[in-house]
Design a protein around this motif. Structure first.
Motif, mmCIF file in Angstrom:
data_model
loop_
_atom_site.group_PDB
_atom_site.id
_atom_site.type_symbol
_atom_site.label_atom_id
_atom_site.label_comp_id
_atom_site.label_asym_id
_atom_site.label_seq_id
_atom_site.Cartn_x
_atom_site.Cartn_y
_atom_site.Cartn_z
ATOM 1 N N ALA A 113 -24.683 -0.558 -20.289
ATOM 2 C CA ALA A 113 -24.266 -1.853 -19.748
ATOM 3 C C ALA A 113 -23.641 -1.704 -18.367
ATOM 4 O O ALA A 113 -23.927 -2.489 -17.451
ATOM 5 C CB ALA A 113 -23.277 -2.525 -20.702
ATOM 6 N N MET A 114 -22.797 -0.692 -18.198
ATOM 7 C CA MET A 114 -22.136 -0.515 -16.916
ATOM 8 C C MET A 114 -23.131 -0.130 -15.829
ATOM 9 O O MET A 114 -23.089 -0.653 -14.711
ATOM 10 C CB MET A 114 -21.039 0.536 -17.017
ATOM 11 N N ALA A 115 -24.037 0.796 -16.164
ATOM 12 C CA ALA A 115 -25.038 1.220 -15.185
ATOM 13 C C ALA A 115 -25.928 0.049 -14.771
ATOM 14 O O ALA A 115 -26.190 -0.166 -13.581
ATOM 15 C CB ALA A 115 -25.873 2.368 -15.759
ATOM 16 N N MET A 116 -26.383 -0.723 -15.748
ATOM 17 C CA MET A 116 -27.229 -1.877 -15.439
ATOM 18 C C MET A 116 -26.460 -2.919 -14.632
ATOM 19 O O MET A 116 -26.983 -3.501 -13.667
ATOM 20 C CB MET A 116 -27.771 -2.499 -16.723
ATOM 21 N N ASN B 202 -20.392 -8.040 -18.527
ATOM 22 C CA ASN B 202 -20.511 -8.462 -17.126
ATOM 23 C C ASN B 202 -19.140 -8.590 -16.475
ATOM 24 O O ASN B 202 -18.945 -8.189 -15.317
ATOM 25 C CB ASN B 202 -21.271 -9.789 -17.035
ATOM 26 N N ASP B 203 -18.185 -9.143 -17.205
ATOM 27 C CA ASP B 203 -16.813 -9.232 -16.706
ATOM 28 C C ASP B 203 -16.249 -7.839 -16.429
ATOM 29 O O ASP B 203 -15.563 -7.620 -15.423
ATOM 30 C CB ASP B 203 -15.915 -9.930 -17.732
ATOM 31 N N MET B 204 -16.527 -6.898 -17.323
ATOM 32 C CA MET B 204 -16.029 -5.531 -17.166
ATOM 33 C C MET B 204 -16.505 -4.912 -15.856
ATOM 34 O O MET B 204 -15.732 -4.311 -15.103
ATOM 35 C CB MET B 204 -16.494 -4.677 -18.343
ATOM 36 N N VAL B 205 -17.796 -5.056 -15.577
ATOM 37 C CA VAL B 205 -18.364 -4.495 -14.351
ATOM 38 C C VAL B 205 -17.735 -5.159 -13.125
ATOM 39 O O VAL B 205 -17.383 -4.485 -12.144
ATOM 40 C CB VAL B 205 -19.898 -4.652 -14.332
ATOM 41 N N ALA B 206 -17.582 -6.469 -13.182
ATOM 42 C CA ALA B 206 -16.977 -7.196 -12.058
ATOM 43 C C ALA B 206 -15.551 -6.715 -11.805
ATOM 44 O O ALA B 206 -15.135 -6.524 -10.650
ATOM 45 C CB ALA B 206 -16.999 -8.696 -12.338
ATOM 46 N N ARG B 207 -14.785 -6.498 -12.865
ATOM 47 C CA ARG B 207 -13.410 -6.010 -12.701
ATOM 48 C C ARG B 207 -13.404 -4.604 -12.108
ATOM 49 O O ARG B 207 -12.568 -4.283 -11.261
ATOM 50 C CB ARG B 207 -12.666 -6.016 -14.041
ATOM 51 N N ASP C 150 -10.931 -10.106 -9.701
ATOM 52 C CA ASP C 150 -9.793 -10.450 -10.557
ATOM 53 C C ASP C 150 -10.223 -11.552 -11.522
ATOM 54 O O ASP C 150 -10.268 -12.727 -11.162
ATOM 55 C CB ASP C 150 -8.615 -10.913 -9.695
ATOM 56 N N LEU C 151 -10.568 -11.150 -12.741
ATOM 57 C CA LEU C 151 -11.053 -12.101 -13.744
ATOM 58 C C LEU C 151 -10.126 -12.113 -14.950
ATOM 59 O O LEU C 151 -9.637 -11.054 -15.373
ATOM 60 C CB LEU C 151 -12.466 -11.712 -14.211
ATOM 61 N N PRO C 152 -9.888 -13.282 -15.546
ATOM 62 C CA PRO C 152 -9.076 -13.328 -16.769
ATOM 63 C C PRO C 152 -9.854 -12.725 -17.943
ATOM 64 O O PRO C 152 -11.087 -12.728 -17.966
ATOM 65 C CB PRO C 152 -8.849 -14.830 -16.979
ATOM 66 N N MET C 153 -9.111 -12.190 -18.902
ATOM 67 C CA MET C 153 -9.732 -11.668 -20.119
ATOM 68 C C MET C 153 -10.166 -12.833 -21.006
ATOM 69 O O MET C 153 -9.435 -13.814 -21.158
ATOM 70 C CB MET C 153 -8.759 -10.783 -20.890
ATOM 71 N N ARG C 154 -11.362 -12.693 -21.558
ATOM 72 C CA ARG C 154 -11.888 -13.727 -22.452
ATOM 73 C C ARG C 154 -12.046 -13.169 -23.869
ATOM 74 O O ARG C 154 -11.952 -11.972 -24.092
ATOM 75 C CB ARG C 154 -13.248 -14.215 -21.956
ATOM 76 N N PHE C 155 -12.262 -14.064 -24.822
ATOM 77 C CA PHE C 155 -12.593 -13.720 -26.208
ATOM 78 C C PHE C 155 -11.441 -13.006 -26.926
ATOM 79 O O PHE C 155 -11.661 -12.222 -27.838
ATOM 80 C CB PHE C 155 -13.867 -12.856 -26.267
ATOM 81 N N LEU C 156 -10.209 -13.299 -26.515
ATOM 82 C CA LEU C 156 -9.047 -12.671 -27.150
ATOM 83 C C LEU C 156 -8.461 -13.522 -28.269
ATOM 84 O O LEU C 156 -7.687 -13.023 -29.081
ATOM 85 C CB LEU C 156 -7.944 -12.407 -26.115
ATOM 86 N N ASP C 157 -8.823 -14.803 -28.299
ATOM 87 C CA ASP C 157 -8.232 -15.716 -29.277
ATOM 88 C C ASP C 157 -9.286 -16.228 -30.242
ATOM 89 O O ASP C 157 -10.477 -16.260 -29.933
ATOM 90 C CB ASP C 157 -7.579 -16.905 -28.563
ATOM 91 N N THR C 158 -8.824 -16.640 -31.416
ATOM 92 C CA THR C 158 -9.741 -17.208 -32.395
ATOM 93 C C THR C 158 -10.217 -18.573 -31.925
ATOM 94 O O THR C 158 -9.494 -19.288 -31.227
ATOM 95 C CB THR C 158 -9.052 -17.372 -33.768
ATOM 96 N N GLU C 159 -11.439 -18.918 -32.305
ATOM 97 C CA GLU C 159 -11.970 -20.233 -31.970
ATOM 98 C C GLU C 159 -11.373 -21.277 -32.904
ATOM 99 O O GLU C 159 -11.405 -21.125 -34.122
ATOM 100 C CB GLU C 159 -13.501 -20.241 -32.098
ATOM 101 N N ARG C 160 -10.816 -22.305 -32.318
ATOM 102 C CA ARG C 160 -10.246 -23.384 -33.124
ATOM 103 C C ARG C 160 -11.335 -24.418 -33.400
ATOM 104 O O ARG C 160 -11.836 -25.066 -32.481
ATOM 105 C CB ARG C 160 -9.085 -24.036 -32.369
ATOM 106 N N LYS C 161 -11.721 -24.544 -34.650
ATOM 107 C CA LYS C 161 -12.810 -25.457 -34.993
ATOM 108 C C LYS C 161 -12.314 -26.897 -35.073
ATOM 109 O O LYS C 161 -11.218 -27.162 -35.549
ATOM 110 C CB LYS C 161 -13.425 -25.041 -36.327
#
Length: 269
Positions: free
Chosen positions: A22-25, A239-244, A249-260
């Motif tokens: 993923a990083m190389a690509m 993709n966020d990882m490579v950009a960082r 400077d990107l915020p971290m995503r997918f750290l919280d549970t989805e509230r249905k």
């Protein structure tokens, strides 16, 4: 000269090869001429995840032994002209990787590439030591569970003491943390360490958090780096990882549970 990045961990099965691909690509898609090398001699998997296993004729050890030149062994990715794969041997012993031989290959690769991504075997065996020895940067991949984090902590000590930079008293390897297979639901239930828990133990620059996702397995089985799957959370997180890594400077995503919402709860969505 190219910047050499080692993808490493203390524990197997945490997603190093997925991360290396993923990083190389991701770097290549952003216009950086990139090579990715499989250091797991005898157990190569990088060519499978990159979807080029049928195109392997010569490998890393062939180049080190002078049985083929680098251009013969490098495989250009069909999806991105800036990306090249150097596969590992399936038939040789890990001792075939010599410090002198690896150094010469990296030096030659460095003349024509911006980044070299080294996919390391797990732990502290010979292949892993060879992968990290020449590194400028390290991405330490860990799962949010105690044994994985503990083993990663041990790897940090080795990165700090057994690299070429350490031997030559240069600036230390720049270390980054990548947390994989993260499940906010399981963290909330106390079944998994949180990001803060892992950071408290390892105290590393957090490069990214990759959520647990079926998309990772699907992409690997299809021979496609998951970073190309922009429809999945895992693909977007890579993709966020490579950009960082490249300084965004990107915020971290997918750290919280989805509230249905009420309708999804009513219909068990």
């Amino acid at each position: 000269m190219a910047r050499i990045i080692v993808i490493t961990s203390g524990k197997g099965g945490v997603g190093k090869t997925t991360t290396a691909a993923a990083m190389a690509m991701g770097l290549a898609q952003r216009g950086h001429r990139t090579a990715v090398i499989d250091f797991d001699v005898g157990l190569r998997n990088l060519d499978l995840i990159m979807g080029c296993e049928r195109r392997v004729v010569y490998d890393f050890v062939n180049v080190i032994n002078g049985e083929a030149n680098l251009n013969q062994a490098l495989i250009r990715d069909k999806r991105c002209d800036s990306l090249y794969v150097l596969p590992a041997s399936q038939t040789r012993d890990k001792e075939a990787l010599t410090q002198e031989g690896v150094g010469k290959v990296l030096e030659e690769l460095g003349k024509g590439h911006d980044y070299i991504v080294c996919d390391s075997p797990a732990g502290i065996e010979h292949g892993a030591n060879m992968a990290m020895y020449f590194a400028d940067d390290a991405v330490v991949v860990t799962n949010p569970e105690v044994s994985s984090v503990r083993d990663s902590d041990r790897m940090l000590g080795i990165l700090a003491s057994k690299s070429r930079r350490a031997e030559q008293d240069d600036e230390p390897i720049k270390e980054h943390l990548l947390l994989t297979r993260y499940s906010a639901d399981r963290v909330e239930r106390g079944e998994m360490l949180s990001v803060d828990d892992v950071q408290e133990i390892l105290s590393l620059n957090l490069l990214g958090v990759i959520p647990e996702s079926q998309a990772v397995l699907n992409a690997s089985n299809a021979g496609i780096p998951v970073v190309l799957d922009n429809e999945s959370n895992a693909g977007r997180a890579y993709n966020d990882m490579v950009a960082r890594y490249l300084g965004e400077d990107l915020p971290m995503r997918f750290l919280d549970t989805e509230r249905k919402g009420i309708f999804s709860r009513l219909f068990r969505g």
